[in-house]
Design an enzyme around this catalytic site. Structure first.
Site, PDB file in Angstrom:
ATOM      1  N   ASN A   2       0.338   7.510  -4.003  1.00 13.11           N
ATOM      2  CA  ASN A   2       0.647   6.100  -3.744  1.00 13.11           C
ATOM      3  C   ASN A   2       2.171   5.994  -3.734  1.00 13.11           C
ATOM      4  OD1 ASN A   2       1.054   3.356  -3.785  1.00 13.11           O
ATOM      5  ND2 ASN A   2       0.207   3.032  -5.839  1.00 13.11           N
ATOM      6  N   TRP A   3       2.720   5.952  -2.529  1.00 16.78           N
ATOM      7  CA  TRP A   3       4.189   5.969  -2.425  1.00 16.78           C
ATOM      8  C   TRP A   3       4.814   4.635  -2.840  1.00 16.78           C
ATOM      9  CZ3 TRP A   3       5.421   8.659   2.977  1.00 16.78           C
ATOM     10  CH2 TRP A   3       4.884   9.944   2.966  1.00 16.78           C
ATOM     11  N   LYS A   4       3.999   3.609  -2.953  1.00 13.95           N
ATOM     12  CA  LYS A   4       4.498   2.257  -3.255  1.00 13.95           C
ATOM     13  C   LYS A   4       5.572   1.863  -2.226  1.00 13.95           C
ATOM     14  CE  LYS A   4       3.103   2.944  -7.975  1.00 13.95           C
ATOM     15  NZ  LYS A   4       3.212   2.563  -9.377  1.00 13.95           N
ATOM     16  N   HIS A  37      -4.602  -2.766  -6.792  1.00 10.01           N
ATOM     17  CA  HIS A  37      -3.624  -2.097  -7.646  1.00 10.01           C
ATOM     18  C   HIS A  37      -3.047  -3.112  -8.644  1.00 10.01           C
ATOM     19  CE1 HIS A  37      -0.023  -0.067  -9.018  1.00 10.01           C
ATOM     20  NE2 HIS A  37      -0.612   1.062  -8.655  1.00 10.01           N
ATOM     21  N   GLU A  57      -0.173  -3.658  -9.707  1.00 11.89           N
ATOM     22  CA  GLU A  57       1.060  -4.344  -9.285  1.00 11.89           C
ATOM     23  C   GLU A  57       0.725  -5.533  -8.388  1.00 11.89           C
ATOM     24  OE1 GLU A  57       3.072  -0.826  -7.891  1.00 11.89           O
ATOM     25  OE2 GLU A  57       3.230  -0.153  -9.972  1.00 11.89           O
ATOM     26  N   GLU A  94      -6.544   2.990 -13.831  1.00 10.85           N
ATOM     27  CA  GLU A  94      -5.101   3.056 -14.055  1.00 10.85           C
ATOM     28  C   GLU A  94      -4.723   2.077 -15.167  1.00 10.85           C
ATOM     29  OE1 GLU A  94      -2.964   4.650 -10.315  1.00 10.85           O
ATOM     30  OE2 GLU A  94      -3.119   2.492 -10.123  1.00 10.85           O
ATOM     31  N   GLY A 101       4.010   4.187 -14.309  1.00 12.82           N
ATOM     32  CA  GLY A 101       5.459   4.239 -14.145  1.00 12.82           C
ATOM     33  C   GLY A 101       6.229   4.223 -15.456  1.00 12.82           C
ATOM     34  N   SER A 155       1.341   7.736 -14.684  1.00 12.06           N
ATOM     35  CA  SER A 155       2.267   8.774 -15.152  1.00 12.06           C
ATOM     36  C   SER A 155       1.668  10.184 -15.138  1.00 12.06           C
ATOM     37  CB  SER A 155       2.797   8.433 -16.549  1.00 12.06           C
ATOM     38  OG  SER A 155       3.547   7.224 -16.504  1.00 12.06           O
ATOM     39  N   GLY A 173       1.659   8.017  -8.445  1.00 11.69           N
ATOM     40  CA  GLY A 173       2.761   7.203  -7.962  1.00 11.69           C
ATOM     41  C   GLY A 173       4.038   8.026  -7.868  1.00 11.69           C
ATOM     42  N   GLY A 174       4.904   7.873  -8.852  1.00 10.74           N
ATOM     43  CA  GLY A 174       6.232   8.505  -8.818  1.00 10.74           C
ATOM     44  C   GLY A 174       6.206   9.986  -8.469  1.00 10.74           C
TER      45      GLY A 174
HETATM   46  P1  PGA Z   1       2.728   6.393 -11.564  1.00 10.72           P
HETATM   47  O1  PGA Z   1       1.911   5.307 -10.687  1.00 10.72           O
HETATM   48  O2  PGA Z   1       2.102   7.729 -11.275  1.00 10.72           O
HETATM   49  O3  PGA Z   1       4.142   6.291 -11.078  1.00 10.72           O
HETATM   50  O4  PGA Z   1       2.561   5.994 -12.990  1.00 10.72           O
HETATM   51  C1  PGA Z   1       0.527   5.397 -10.467  1.00 10.72           C
HETATM   52  C2  PGA Z   1       0.063   4.237  -9.625  1.00 10.72           C
HETATM   53  O5  PGA Z   1       0.559   3.127  -9.816  1.00 10.72           O
HETATM   54  O6  PGA Z   1      -0.821   4.388  -8.740  1.00 10.72           O
END
Ligand code: PGA
Length: 251
Positions: free
Chosen positions: A9-11, A95, A97, A167, A173, A212, A233-234
């Site tokens: 997930n590149w966001k 998600h 966010e 999640e 993050g 994470s 994500g990251g």
């Molecule tokens: P993260 O994000 O790996 O940076 O914690 C995961 C996500 O939000 O899908």
């Protein structure tokens, strides 16, 4: 058997040049991966170039969001059929966010889940509790409400063509990963909830962990019996790190 799946997930990150080198890095390293399905979810504008590069490679691509409507006067939105037109296989829905920053309710997430399937996409449905909810012992109630909204609207059979991602919001993050035991407990609970509606579907649906995940902690998370891969994500923004996580899903 559930085939492991690791999705990036590149966001809201990247540029044309970053996306090109990231995708090329994944393509170069993917030959020594074992039996794992790999996918990436770039921001909308990067989907066409990512699709061109990944076409025929076996690596899937998808989006991070969609509008539940089919088309029309919805300024700024993108529909599932537009994503399908670019051969997206997946679309993340719900998600945390989007729930927290854009006010997405359980009902809206359920509508997006159904819209994704209507347009031939496989939704990756995200669920998870905040830190306050975990500390208040509400994890199961929150996850059940998020999941039940979709099960009630769409029916349990639709989970055959879907992926779930657990999640925990406090782990996204932050570098604070859930322990393998904490994650496994919620994954098992999610599977049980679905089994209450349809045992076959519960046995086949893939439940990813996200929050994470790094190359250094992926293997012990993925070794848990109800964890079928990860939503990353990251750590999905660097091809070496992302590939190492994909490899950890095959062990
Ligand atoms: P993260 O994000 O790996 O940076 O914690 C995961 C996500 O939000 O899908």
């Amino acid at each position: 058997m559930r085939r492991p799946f690791v999705a990036g997930n590149w966001k809201m990150n990247g540029s044309r040049s970053h996306a090109a080198s990231l995708v090329d890095g994944i393509l170069e390293g993917k030959s020594d991966l074992g039996d794992v399905e790999v996918g990436v979810c770039p921001p909308f504008v990067l989907i066409p170039m990512v699709a061109d590069r990944l076409a025929g490679s076996g690596v899937a691509w998808g989006a991070q969001n969609l509008d539940p409507n089919e088309s029309g006067a919805f300024t700024g939105e993108v529909s599932g059929s537009m994503l399908a037109d670019f051969d997206c296989r997946y679309c993340i829905v719900g998600h945390s966010e989007r729930r927290a920053l854009y006010g997405e309710t359980n009902d809206l997430v359920a509508a997006k889940f159904q819209a994704a399937q209507r347009d031939g996409l496989v939704p990756i449905l995200c669920v998870g509790e905040t830190l306050a909810q975990r500390e208040g012992d509400e994890t199961e109630a929150v996850v059940a409400a998020q999941l039940n909204a979709v099960l009630d609207a769409a029916g349990p059979k639709t989970m055959v063509e879907a992926v779930i991602a657990y999640e925990p919001v406090w782990a996204i993050g932050t570098g604070m990963t859930a322990t393998p035991e904490q994650a496994q407990a919620v994954h098992a609970y999610i599977r049980e909830l679905i089994a209450g509606r349809d045992a076959d579907v519960a046995g086949s649906v893939r439940i990813l962990y996200g929050g994470s995940v790094k190359a250094g902690n992926a293997a012990e998370l993925f070794a848990q019996p109800d964890i079928d891969g990860g939503l990353i994500g990251g750590a999905s923004l660097q091809s070496d790190e992302f590939l190492a996580i994909c490899r950890a899903a095959c062990q």
